[in-house]
Design an enzyme around this catalytic site. Structure first.
Site, PDB file in Angstrom:
ATOM      1  N   ARG A  39      45.276   3.259  32.997  1.00  0.00           N
ATOM      2  CA  ARG A  39      45.031   4.163  33.779  1.00  0.00           C
ATOM      3  C   ARG A  39      45.704   5.510  33.295  1.00  0.00           C
ATOM      4  NH1 ARG A  39      47.031   1.931  39.137  1.00  0.00           N
ATOM      5  NH2 ARG A  39      46.973   3.624  39.851  1.00  0.00           N
ATOM      6  N   ARG A  60      47.981  -3.025  45.357  1.00  0.00           N
ATOM      7  CA  ARG A  60      46.547  -2.655  44.714  1.00  0.00           C
ATOM      8  C   ARG A  60      46.093  -3.368  43.466  1.00  0.00           C
ATOM      9  NH1 ARG A  60      46.635   3.858  44.876  1.00  0.00           N
ATOM     10  NH2 ARG A  60      45.666   3.272  42.721  1.00  0.00           N
ATOM     11  N   ARG A 117      54.753  -0.946  43.937  1.00  0.00           N
ATOM     12  CA  ARG A 117      54.171  -0.082  45.091  1.00  0.00           C
ATOM     13  C   ARG A 117      53.682  -1.188  45.882  1.00  0.00           C
ATOM     14  NH1 ARG A 117      49.838   4.341  44.016  1.00  0.00           N
ATOM     15  NH2 ARG A 117      48.983   2.794  42.648  1.00  0.00           N
ATOM     16  N   ARG A 155      39.543  15.295  38.667  1.00  0.00           N
ATOM     17  CA  ARG A 155      40.366  14.437  37.578  1.00  0.00           C
ATOM     18  C   ARG A 155      39.861  14.645  36.320  1.00  0.00           C
ATOM     19  NH1 ARG A 155      42.489  10.348  41.074  1.00  0.00           N
ATOM     20  NH2 ARG A 155      43.417   8.505  39.659  1.00  0.00           N
ATOM     21  N   LYS A 198      51.782  11.242  44.535  1.00  0.00           N
ATOM     22  CA  LYS A 198      50.782  12.345  44.986  1.00  0.00           C
ATOM     23  C   LYS A 198      50.451  11.800  46.209  1.00  0.00           C
ATOM     24  CE  LYS A 198      47.431  11.617  41.761  1.00  0.00           C
ATOM     25  NZ  LYS A 198      48.286  10.490  41.170  1.00  0.00           N
TER      26      LYS A 198
HETATM   27  P1  AP5 Z   1      52.138   7.216  45.142  1.00  0.00           P
HETATM   28  O1  AP5 Z   1      52.374   8.271  46.097  1.00  0.00           O
HETATM   29  O2  AP5 Z   1      51.171   5.790  45.563  1.00  0.00           O
HETATM   30  O3  AP5 Z   1      51.423   7.509  43.750  1.00  0.00           O
HETATM   31  P2  AP5 Z   1      50.311   8.285  43.283  1.00  0.00           P
HETATM   32  O4  AP5 Z   1      50.658   9.586  42.406  1.00  0.00           O
HETATM   33  O5  AP5 Z   1      49.428   8.430  44.756  1.00  0.00           O
HETATM   34  O6  AP5 Z   1      49.790   7.335  42.471  1.00  0.00           O
HETATM   35  P3  AP5 Z   1      48.187   6.411  42.439  1.00  0.00           P
HETATM   36  O7  AP5 Z   1      48.315   5.319  41.719  1.00  0.00           O
HETATM   37  O8  AP5 Z   1      47.494   6.448  43.824  1.00  0.00           O
HETATM   38  O9  AP5 Z   1      47.455   7.531  41.745  1.00  0.00           O
HETATM   39  P4  AP5 Z   1      46.250   7.392  40.793  1.00  0.00           P
HETATM   40  O10 AP5 Z   1      45.649   8.826  40.492  1.00  0.00           O
HETATM   41  O11 AP5 Z   1      46.041   6.496  39.700  1.00  0.00           O
HETATM   42  O12 AP5 Z   1      45.218   6.477  42.071  1.00  0.00           O
HETATM   43  P5  AP5 Z   1      43.896   6.982  43.026  1.00  0.00           P
HETATM   44  O13 AP5 Z   1      44.052   6.151  44.145  1.00  0.00           O
HETATM   45  O14 AP5 Z   1      43.947   8.521  42.891  1.00  0.00           O
HETATM   46  O15 AP5 Z   1      53.560   6.550  44.478  1.00  0.00           O
HETATM   47  C1  AP5 Z   1      53.708   5.531  43.673  1.00  0.00           C
HETATM   48  C2  AP5 Z   1      54.973   4.394  44.170  1.00  0.00           C
HETATM   49  O16 AP5 Z   1      56.036   5.234  43.764  1.00  0.00           O
HETATM   50  C3  AP5 Z   1      55.164   3.958  45.621  1.00  0.00           C
HETATM   51  O17 AP5 Z   1      55.406   2.802  45.712  1.00  0.00           O
HETATM   52  C4  AP5 Z   1      55.694   5.014  46.283  1.00  0.00           C
HETATM   53  O18 AP5 Z   1      56.588   4.313  47.305  1.00  0.00           O
HETATM   54  C5  AP5 Z   1      56.952   5.496  45.308  1.00  0.00           C
HETATM   55  N1  AP5 Z   1      57.409   6.798  45.197  1.00  0.00           N
HETATM   56  C6  AP5 Z   1      56.792   7.767  45.490  1.00  0.00           C
HETATM   57  N2  AP5 Z   1      57.839   8.796  45.243  1.00  0.00           N
HETATM   58  C7  AP5 Z   1      58.910   8.362  45.048  1.00  0.00           C
HETATM   59  C8  AP5 Z   1      60.219   8.851  44.689  1.00  0.00           C
HETATM   60  N3  AP5 Z   1      60.574  10.275  44.680  1.00  0.00           N
HETATM   61  N4  AP5 Z   1      61.078   8.024  44.295  1.00  0.00           N
HETATM   62  C9  AP5 Z   1      61.106   6.737  44.170  1.00  0.00           C
HETATM   63  N5  AP5 Z   1      59.633   6.251  44.497  1.00  0.00           N
HETATM   64  C10 AP5 Z   1      58.860   7.104  44.821  1.00  0.00           C
HETATM   65  O19 AP5 Z   1      42.787   6.447  42.040  1.00  0.00           O
HETATM   66  C11 AP5 Z   1      42.621   5.275  41.822  1.00  0.00           C
HETATM   67  C12 AP5 Z   1      41.101   5.071  41.244  1.00  0.00           C
HETATM   68  O20 AP5 Z   1      40.182   5.477  41.884  1.00  0.00           O
HETATM   69  C13 AP5 Z   1      41.239   5.630  39.806  1.00  0.00           C
HETATM   70  O21 AP5 Z   1      41.541   4.691  38.937  1.00  0.00           O
HETATM   71  C14 AP5 Z   1      39.481   5.696  39.687  1.00  0.00           C
HETATM   72  O22 AP5 Z   1      38.647   4.782  39.448  1.00  0.00           O
HETATM   73  C15 AP5 Z   1      39.201   6.230  41.283  1.00  0.00           C
HETATM   74  N6  AP5 Z   1      39.078   7.663  41.450  1.00  0.00           N
HETATM   75  C16 AP5 Z   1      39.905   8.062  42.251  1.00  0.00           C
HETATM   76  N7  AP5 Z   1      39.731   9.511  42.352  1.00  0.00           N
HETATM   77  C17 AP5 Z   1      38.574   9.781  41.264  1.00  0.00           C
HETATM   78  C18 AP5 Z   1      38.132  11.128  40.847  1.00  0.00           C
HETATM   79  N8  AP5 Z   1      38.306  12.155  41.095  1.00  0.00           N
HETATM   80  N9  AP5 Z   1      37.110  10.760  39.998  1.00  0.00           N
HETATM   81  C19 AP5 Z   1      36.667   9.582  39.654  1.00  0.00           C
HETATM   82  N10 AP5 Z   1      37.538   8.358  40.017  1.00  0.00           N
HETATM   83  C20 AP5 Z   1      38.335   8.551  41.059  1.00  0.00           C
HETATM   84 MG    MG Z   2      47.671   7.846  45.413  1.00  0.00          MG
END
Ligand code: AP5
Ligand code: MG
Ligand code: ZN
Length: 217
Positions: A171, A160, A127, A88, A13
């Site tokens: 997660r 992270r 990552r 979410r 994402k």
């Molecule tokens: P990346 O693009 O970083 O993946 P992502 O989908 O963004 O994954 P996240 O871990 O950021 O999602 P998340 O939803 O768990 O975390 P968030 O920060 O939102 O890609 C991952 C890896 O793959 C990278 O190394 C990249 O280089 C590689 N990659 C990408 N595309 C590729 C491809 N095509 N081929 C190969 N490799 C590839 O949330 C974190 C925390 O914040 C949550 O756990 C929660 O505690 C809190 N939080 C955030 N939003 C909310 C909300 N709305 N409500 C409540 N709590 C929230």
């Molecule tokens: Mg992300």
């Protein structure tokens, strides 16, 4: 365009959000990035969010909803935005509907990034994120030229805290229980488009732009 990205942790994402937002000229609003900026800035919001993030749990809805409401009221979001990581759960989706009703601007589309379980685990374990510009790298799939240093800005890369295997497992459970129901929620409302998010980053971006373009206002 008012766009939401959904998909499991590690689906790409954040990676795709950067390119999609740039292509459509809209700001990227990532709730995870905003929480992490507050954690590193040592704010009250950061201290509160960190407890939940380190455990892999969702930050409480009241806190998250208020933060998104503030962000979407900024002038740069007036003509559209890309939400990464919000809503979410179904309750946050209801809150987003209320926010959009208030400004009389419906959601354009929800893009669902489909990636199987084993692949997201590999993506998360390798990552590395830039401390300075936030760009996301991968040790194996998308390594920077100099280990530990961002090619784009020279910033240091870090892993992270929530990417350790036990937290990743939790997660993914939270995603399945609370976030995956959004896929049916938006499908029933005729807002959902899904793409296969396997393959090279550029190929996934191209697929995304192709399916999103007809939803531009
Ligand atoms: P990346 O693009 O970083 O993946 P992502 O989908 O963004 O994954 P996240 O871990 O950021 O999602 P998340 O939803 O768990 O975390 P968030 O920060 O939102 O890609 C991952 C890896 O793959 C990278 O190394 C990249 O280089 C590689 N990659 C990408 N595309 C590729 C491809 N095509 N081929 C190969 N490799 C590839 O949330 C974190 C925390 O914040 C949550 O756990 C929660 O505690 C809190 N939080 C955030 N939003 C909310 C909300 N709305 N409500 C409540 N709590 C929230
Ligand atoms: Mg992300
Ligand atoms: Zn950087």
């Amino acid at each position: 365009m008012r766009l939401v990205l959904v998909g499991p942790p590690g689906a790409g994402k954040g990676t795709q959000a950067e390119f999609i937002a740039e292509h459509f000229g809209i700001p990227k609003v990532s709730t995870g990035d905003i929480f992490r900026a507050n954690v590193s800035g040592g704010t009250d919001l950061g201290r509160l969010a960190k407890k939940y993030m380190d455990a892999g749990d969702l930050v409480p809805d009241e806190v998250t909803n208020a933060m998104v409401r503030d962000r979407l009221a900024q002038p740069d979001a007036a003509d559209g935005f890309l939400l990464d990581g919000f809503p979410r759960n179904v309750s946050q989706a209801g809150e987003l509907d209320d926010m959009l009703d208030e400004i009389g601007a419906p959601l354009s589309v929800v893009l669902d990034l489909e990636v199987e379980h084993d692949e997201v685990v590999k993506r998360l374990s390798g990552r590395r994120t830039c401390k300075k510009c936030g760009h996301v790298w991968h040790l194996e799939y998308d390594p920077p030229a100099t280990p530990g240093i961002c090619d784009r800005c020279g910033g240091d890369l870090y892993q992270r805290d929530d990417d350790h295997p036990d937290t990743v497992r939790h997660r993914l459970e939270v995603y399945a229980a609370q976030t995956a129901p959004l896929i049916d929620f938006y499908r029933e409302r005729d807002k959902l488009v899904s793409i296969d998010a396997l393959g090279a980053v550029e190929d996934v971006t191209e697929r995304a732009i192709t399916v999103l373009t007809p939803h531009q206002d």
